[in-house]
Scaffold this motif. Sequence first.
Motif, PDB file in Angstrom:
ATOM      1  N   ALA A 172       0.827  -1.207   0.000  1.00 11.71           N
ATOM      2  CA  ALA A 172       0.000   0.000   0.000  1.00 11.71           C
ATOM      3  C   ALA A 172       0.859   1.253   0.000  1.00 11.71           C
ATOM      4  N   VAL A 177      -1.505   3.995  -1.502  1.00 14.92           N
ATOM      5  CA  VAL A 177      -2.862   3.660  -1.062  1.00 14.92           C
ATOM      6  C   VAL A 177      -3.001   3.989   0.418  1.00 14.92           C
ATOM      7  N   LEU A 179      -4.373   3.300   3.724  1.00 12.19           N
ATOM      8  CA  LEU A 179      -5.018   2.153   4.381  1.00 12.19           C
ATOM      9  C   LEU A 179      -6.221   2.565   5.215  1.00 12.19           C
ATOM     10  N   ARG A 193      -4.407  -8.483   1.500  1.00 10.37           N
ATOM     11  CA  ARG A 193      -3.731  -8.084   0.266  1.00 10.37           C
ATOM     12  C   ARG A 193      -4.746  -7.837  -0.843  1.00 10.37           C
ATOM     13  N   VAL A 196      -6.054  -4.283  -0.818  1.00 13.26           N
ATOM     14  CA  VAL A 196      -5.140  -3.289  -1.388  1.00 13.26           C
ATOM     15  C   VAL A 196      -5.099  -3.405  -2.905  1.00 13.26           C
TER      16      VAL A 196
END
Length: 448
Positions: A172, A177, A179, A193, A196
């Motif tokens: 991430a 990304v 979280l 996973r 993500v």
Amino acid sequence: MPQVMEFKLPDLGEGLTEAEIVRWLVAVGDVVAIDQPVVEVETAKAMVEVPCPYGGVVTARFGEEGEELPVGAPLITVAVGAQSMPVGAEESAGAEGSGEAPRPLIGYGSDHSRPARRRRVRPVTAAVSAPVTAPAPVAVAPAAPVAPVVPAAPAVPAGPVPVISPLVRKLAKDHGVDLRALDGSGPEGLILRADVEAALAALREPAPAPAPAAVAVAAQGERIPLKGLRGAVAEKLSRSRREIPDATCWVDADATELMAARAAMNAVGGPKISVLALLARICTAALAKYPELNSTVDLAAKEIVRLPSVHLGFAAQTERGLVVPVVRDAQGRNPESLSAEFARLTELARAGKLAPADLTGGTFTLNNYGVFGVDGSTPIVNHPEAAMLGVGRIIDKPWVHDGQLAVRKVVQLSLTFDHRVCDGGTAGGFLRYVADCVESPAVLLRTL
């Protein structure tokens, strides 16, 4: 009053100067035991858990997950001797005088058993009773019209995000990304996973009619920080190219007899012997005949240093990239011992649990790039070593055997070596001996 001790990021060995915080294992207010792991960090060599040498209550943490800290930077402060302490009480705890000297750091690079589940100590707020009286009447003047209240956006919760593994957190981070914006599909909201990757897929979908500015940014491409393991590999390979005048020689060898010998070994029971272990045993025998290739160059002293032991590195592919664990004193191991050690180190590498000491100190590297389905390569010498043996895939090929054309199992072997430590005659002799042992394993009996 308890004494507040500051625990700093320790020297993790092998010249490492910084580490990235992957995951905090304790929070402010937790009670920790001596040598309990408090944070998981990623260095240029491996991911390791860092144990704290103090026991008490955590009063402060320094650094966020994903942040890089230099060696010697504060990690946490601990109120030594405290059994419980409200969060935020560290200032009063640290205002008292000094006690006995802190316990020295111990245990780095070793395998510690994890203590029992950490205890979270929360502050207890006492309820205060007070008589309730009715408010006195107050004259209120007519108020001006009040603008409608717009509800504020919900605050993003602070603290660590529940993620199934550090590799998911790194995935991430590398792709930008957030979280905290994801809804985990795992138990109790755990981010997997797949969550993500789904977010990444959504980010890759083309947006309708992007603005000119967005197009300009996209045209610049993705930027990936060259740090951690990838950065360490880049620096080492660049140094190899700068310092080592390397050369490569190669030869095709008939591995039919070697594969038959391995099948015979594994048919009698006991632990299985890997092809890599047999090649490693051949390497150690060849290095005993040609010790020039188990050496290093001391540029400062202008000397070639021949090393007494073979610490054999081998390439292992992991989700974090290619790493080279080291088998210590490989020259004293038989194929069964080598197989077990290769398996143990490979499992630790794929789990991201290799210690820095497992990845350094090699004197010769065995690179089995045949597992990627390729026949040959000209690898870069693993600085500061002097040579690397490359092994391609073992496949059926037409081959002249005993004067007749036959289908045999053929492998290409390549040796990349530092031309400062030996000439082509020595390198060729080493590679020819390795090929002879591959073609006729009985040649090894002279060294057993």
